[in-house]
Motif scaffolding. Structure first.
Motif, PDB file in Angstrom:
ATOM      1  N   LEU A  36     -31.077 119.190  16.243  1.00 45.00           N
ATOM      2  CA  LEU A  36     -31.193 119.532  17.659  1.00 45.00           C
ATOM      3  C   LEU A  36     -31.934 120.854  17.811  1.00 45.00           C
ATOM      4  N   LEU A  37     -32.899 120.873  18.720  1.00 45.33           N
ATOM      5  CA  LEU A  37     -33.577 122.107  19.116  1.00 45.33           C
ATOM      6  C   LEU A  37     -33.223 122.385  20.572  1.00 45.33           C
ATOM      7  N   VAL A  38     -32.626 123.540  20.826  1.00 45.11           N
ATOM      8  CA  VAL A  38     -32.304 123.958  22.187  1.00 45.11           C
ATOM      9  C   VAL A  38     -33.303 125.037  22.594  1.00 45.11           C
ATOM     10  N   ILE A  39     -34.186 124.711  23.542  1.00 40.99           N
ATOM     11  CA  ILE A  39     -35.117 125.695  24.089  1.00 40.99           C
ATOM     12  C   ILE A  39     -34.398 126.396  25.236  1.00 40.99           C
ATOM     13  N   LEU A  55     -31.447 123.840   3.165  1.00 38.94           N
ATOM     14  CA  LEU A  55     -30.024 123.642   3.412  1.00 38.94           C
ATOM     15  C   LEU A  55     -29.749 122.275   4.022  1.00 38.94           C
ATOM     16  N   LYS A  56     -30.585 121.871   4.959  1.00 41.03           N
ATOM     17  CA  LYS A  56     -30.400 120.600   5.655  1.00 41.03           C
ATOM     18  C   LYS A  56     -31.737 119.850   5.707  1.00 41.03           C
ATOM     19  N   PRO A  57     -32.198 119.332   4.567  1.00 46.09           N
ATOM     20  CA  PRO A  57     -33.529 118.696   4.530  1.00 46.09           C
ATOM     21  C   PRO A  57     -33.651 117.487   5.451  1.00 46.09           C
ATOM     22  N   GLY A  58     -32.552 116.765   5.694  1.00 42.42           N
ATOM     23  CA  GLY A  58     -32.607 115.629   6.603  1.00 42.42           C
ATOM     24  C   GLY A  58     -32.340 116.007   8.041  1.00 42.42           C
ATOM     25  N   GLY A  59     -31.866 117.238   8.244  1.00 46.82           N
ATOM     26  CA  GLY A  59     -31.632 117.738   9.593  1.00 46.82           C
ATOM     27  C   GLY A  59     -30.262 117.457  10.153  1.00 46.82           C
ATOM     28  N   LEU A  64     -42.098 126.019  17.259  1.00 46.13           N
ATOM     29  CA  LEU A  64     -43.014 125.018  17.816  1.00 46.13           C
ATOM     30  C   LEU A  64     -43.080 123.770  16.937  1.00 46.13           C
ATOM     31  N   ASP A  65     -43.010 123.953  15.622  1.00 46.84           N
ATOM     32  CA  ASP A  65     -43.150 122.827  14.689  1.00 46.84           C
ATOM     33  C   ASP A  65     -41.816 122.188  14.305  1.00 46.84           C
ATOM     34  N   PHE A  66     -40.698 122.788  14.715  1.00 42.00           N
ATOM     35  CA  PHE A  66     -39.381 122.333  14.255  1.00 42.00           C
ATOM     36  C   PHE A  66     -39.127 120.845  14.506  1.00 42.00           C
ATOM     37  N   PRO A  67     -39.368 120.315  15.703  1.00 43.70           N
ATOM     38  CA  PRO A  67     -39.004 118.908  15.958  1.00 43.70           C
ATOM     39  C   PRO A  67     -39.651 117.927  14.993  1.00 43.70           C
ATOM     40  N   ASP A  68     -40.888 118.202  14.561  1.00 44.21           N
ATOM     41  CA  ASP A  68     -41.629 117.261  13.721  1.00 44.21           C
ATOM     42  C   ASP A  68     -41.340 117.426  12.232  1.00 44.21           C
ATOM     43  N   PHE A 120     -38.653 116.482  10.954  1.00 46.42           N
ATOM     44  CA  PHE A 120     -37.650 115.474  10.613  1.00 46.42           C
ATOM     45  C   PHE A 120     -38.075 114.086  11.107  1.00 46.42           C
ATOM     46  N   THR A 121     -37.528 113.078  10.442  1.00 42.76           N
ATOM     47  CA  THR A 121     -37.746 111.687  10.853  1.00 42.76           C
ATOM     48  C   THR A 121     -36.374 111.017  10.980  1.00 42.76           C
ATOM     49  N   PRO A 122     -35.984 110.563  12.176  1.00 47.55           N
ATOM     50  CA  PRO A 122     -36.733 110.694  13.428  1.00 47.55           C
ATOM     51  C   PRO A 122     -36.798 112.139  13.907  1.00 47.55           C
ATOM     52  N   ARG A 123     -37.681 112.351  14.862  1.00 49.48           N
ATOM     53  CA  ARG A 123     -37.939 113.686  15.406  1.00 49.48           C
ATOM     54  C   ARG A 123     -36.652 114.295  15.986  1.00 49.48           C
ATOM     55  N   ALA A 124     -36.514 115.632  15.836  1.00 50.73           N
ATOM     56  CA  ALA A 124     -35.346 116.318  16.389  1.00 50.73           C
ATOM     57  C   ALA A 124     -35.336 116.206  17.910  1.00 50.73           C
ATOM     58  N   GLU A 125     -34.146 116.089  18.469  1.00 53.66           N
ATOM     59  CA  GLU A 125     -34.020 116.059  19.925  1.00 53.66           C
ATOM     60  C   GLU A 125     -34.234 117.465  20.485  1.00 53.66           C
ATOM     61  N   ILE A 126     -34.880 117.532  21.652  1.00 52.80           N
ATOM     62  CA  ILE A 126     -35.120 118.811  22.320  1.00 52.80           C
ATOM     63  C   ILE A 126     -34.364 118.814  23.641  1.00 52.80           C
TER      64      ILE A 126
END
Length: 685
Positions: free
Chosen positions: A31-34, A256-260, A285-289, A291-297
């Motif tokens: 999870l990315l919280v902007i 630490l968390k390669p799969g996210g 800026l690059d964090f969401p991409d 991981f697969t699937p992409r991190a939620e924003i």
């Protein structure tokens, strides 16, 4: 389980808190919280941690990383208050189990001690701060003969800065020199040699510098078995202020968390302003991409701090950024007052304008503490400080001398570090220099004798008294011996008592400095051991000394002066921003590349979003410069910052101060209408 404790959150905050969390403590996707300025970021993060605990996550398996130890402590208190609403008295026990909350560097230091045997490190290592690291770099530099080169070799500070950026940005030396230190381009080979010797010196002395805490952690995570073991200790990893991380910190996090799964990062790309520390906005800026699937924003864009006109102007400024997460802050705080864009004649008028409005606000009920003057660079506040002093207005300035940079504080800490790790040559060199009759050569000989011995302290005690040291040598050896076996925090008092005679001999303002050492002693009493005290104080020092930071001890109210970098995370009712002109904002030194220019834009945005009700952007029309090459002292004219182009002017109230007629209506400046000087000379004829 009822979640009434989440009812106070707005919908976006609640989504961030509940993301991937179930009653079974499920470990959710990344999870990315902007979190926009003033959007309740800290409250949201604290609620997420509390919600994890309430939903049966083991607090001992939660890793929370912030950018100061104080922030981590405050976060733990908030977590307890929130969880108490559901868990009652059990919440205190659960929050106390949140033991892995701290800074990147603090967590790194703990892990390195825990895994010391497996990574070939002595767990009794001590940690050098920046100044000590520079001193050791200089010692190695001198031993290699680089201080005697015919051409100008980079200073110790420049050498350490290059080394630090190579480490934190994960860049090779040629790239770092070419981009940030081009004047050092001819020394790449020698710098490589210097850095290798510097690393070897640290290892011999069993010291780590600030950068090593991350570098060693990252290296540890490159071993698959160790990485699995460290990662397996934590189900949830949460990181605050992710926009301020560097590439090395990002590498650690992804290892630490390669799969996210279980990973949450919180930050705001629009507030990324620390590239001089090797932080990079690319991490967020690059964090969401990654991981697969992409991190939620999830975006927090409701602002609880500023009025609508202030936010509209700030949104306008950051909306012109080249690359960003789309976010427009909004608020329910309406107001008819737009931020003021004020033209003044020069820096003297700028100072007078600010003082007049600060006092006017005070008369209307605003404390001085509720007002702040912000500036791009510390030197910009000089004329204002003179005016404040002349008008007897107390102020505190942030962004100046730090507590641990004061000589007397460093002396006491050097003694404690020397006893903790007698192979620490920088600490030993500093403390030996305090003794009368001991110079650099004598100190070197003493430290070399100690380094050769299996028991360095025993070797020190056995040394004969050096000439001209007299009773001071005996007192020093006795103090070191006593401190070696005394209990904490009693040895802090013993260190102070040994140092006080030297304090009186060295410093004319000894009494004021003594108060700082007593303050240090009080701080020390809050730590369980000398090792813990030295580690934490180095990684997260207090802000500033009482005698040199300008803190008005006799005034309960004072105006805040601060660099924009030091103001991040703060808020005030009224904010005044100095020198909103090209050359100052953006700084001449910060307009070389697109990336640098974009960071300067973010600095202006950060400054504007500190204001709650009242924002003044002051634009001096001219500056007086001293000795600009052949042109000498002269006035130079300035233009409004390029970050507020014509199309944004409608978002501001424009004004001149003091009020004066347009240039076309004013008398010609070709020459004076009256010759005051001639009249004054005539008085004495």
């Amino acid at each position: 389980m009822a979640a009434d404790y989440l009812d106070a959150l707005n919908p976006a905050q609640r989504r961030a808190v509940e993301h991937g969390v179930t009653a079974g403590g499920h470990i959710g996707p990344p999870l990315l919280v902007i979190a926009g300025a003033g959007s309740g970021k800290t409250n949201t993060l604290a609620h997420r941690v509390a919600h994890l605990i309430v939903c049966n996550a083991d607090p001992r398996r939660i890793l929370l990383m912030t950018f100061s130890r104080r922030a981590a402590a405050e976060m733990a208190k908030r977590v307890e208050r929130i969880a108490r609403k559901i868990l009652g008295d059990k919440a205190g026990v659960m929050a106390d189990a949140l033991t892995w909350a701290g800074t990147f560097h603090g967590i790194g230091a703990r892990l390195l001690r825990d895994y010391a045997d497996q990574i070939g490190v002595d767990p009794a290592f001590t940690i050098h701060d920046r100044e000590d690291s520079a001193d050791l770099m200089n010692l190695v530099r001198h031993e290699l003969g680089f201080s005697k080169t015919e051409s100008r070799f980079p200073t110790k500070g420049a050498c350490l800065a290059i080394y630090s950026r190579c480490v934190n940005a994960e860049s090779d030396i040629a790239q770092v020199i070419g981009q940030f230190f081009p004047w050092c381009s001819g020394w790449a080979g020698e710098l490589k040699q210097l850095f290798a010797a510097y690393v070897e010196a640290k290892q011999k002395q069993n010291v780590l510098d600030y950068d090593d805490l991350l570098l060693y952690w990252a290296q540890m995570m490159s071993d698959a078995d160790l990485a699995a073991d460290v990662s397996g200790r934590f189900d949830h990893v949460l990181v605050d202020e992710y926009q301020d991380t560097n590439r090395l910190q990002s590498s650690i996090l992804l290892a630490l968390k390669p799969g996210g799964r279980g990973l949450t990062v919180v930050g705001d790309d629009a507030q990324s302003i620390y590239s001089f520390r090797a932080a990079t906005v690319r991490n967020i800026l690059d964090f969401p991409d990654q991981f697969t699937p992409r991190a939620e924003i999830i975006t927090l864009d409701r602002n609880y701090r500023s009025t609508e006109p202030i936010l509209s102007a700030a949104n306008g400024v950051i909306g012109l950024a080249k690359e960003r997460f789309t976010k427009n802050l909004w608020t329910e705080r309406s107001s008819s007052a737009k931020p003021r864009l004020v033209a003044v004649r020069d820096e003297a008028d700028q100072a007078r304008y600010i003082v007049e409005h600060v006092l006017e606000n005070r008369e209307e009920g605003s404390l001085l503490k509720q007002q702040a003057v912000l500036f791009r660079t510390s030197s910009h506040s000089g004329p204002l400080e003179v005016e404040l002093t002349r008008r007897n207005i107390p102020f505190v300035k942030f962004g100046g001398l730090k507590f641990l940079d004061a000589a007397h504080i460093k002396d006491v800490l050097a003694l404690l570090r020397f006893v903790e790790n007698p192979r620490d040559r920088v600490a030993g060199f500093r403390i030996l220099h305090l003794l009368p009759g001991i110079g650099p050569a004598s100190a070197q000989r003493i430290l070399e004798r100690m380094a050769e011995a299996a028991d360095p302290i025993a070797a020190l005690v056995a040394l004969p008294s050096p000439p001209r040291t007299g009773e001071d040598w005996k007192a020093f050896v006795q103090a070191v011996g006593n401190l070696r076996y005394s209990e904490w925090p009693a040895d802090m008092e013993r260190a102070r008592l040994w140092y006080e005679p030297h304090l009186d001999r060295i410093h004319v303002d000894a009494e004021t400095r003594r108060a700082d050492i007593i303050q240090l002693e009080q701080i020390a009493s809050g730590y369980a051991s000398r090792e813990r005290f030295l580690t934490e104080l180095t990684l997260d020092p207090p802000d500033a000394t009482s005698d040199q930071a300008g803190v008005p001890l006799l005034d309960e109210d004072y105006l805040i002066l601060s660099t924009i970098h030091s103001a991040k995370g703060q808020e005030w009712k009224s904010v005044y921003l100095l020198n909103v002109v090209d050359g100052c904002m953006p700084s001449d030194l910060g307009a070389g590349t697109t990336a640098e220019l974009e960071e300067e834009r973010r600095l202006l945005y950060v400054a504007m979003t500190r204001a709650k009700d009242d924002l003044h952007l002051v634009v001096p029309q001219r500056f007086f410069t001293h000795g600009q090459q052949a042109q000498g002292d002269r006035h130079v004219y300035a233009s409004r910052t390029r970050f507020i182009p014509e199309r944004l002017l409608a978002l501001f109230e424009r004004a001149h101060w003091p009020t004066f007629a347009p240039a076309s209506a004013r008398p010609s400046s070709q020459g004076p209408r009256i010759d005051i000087g001639a009249r004054m000379r005539g008085m004495w004829r």
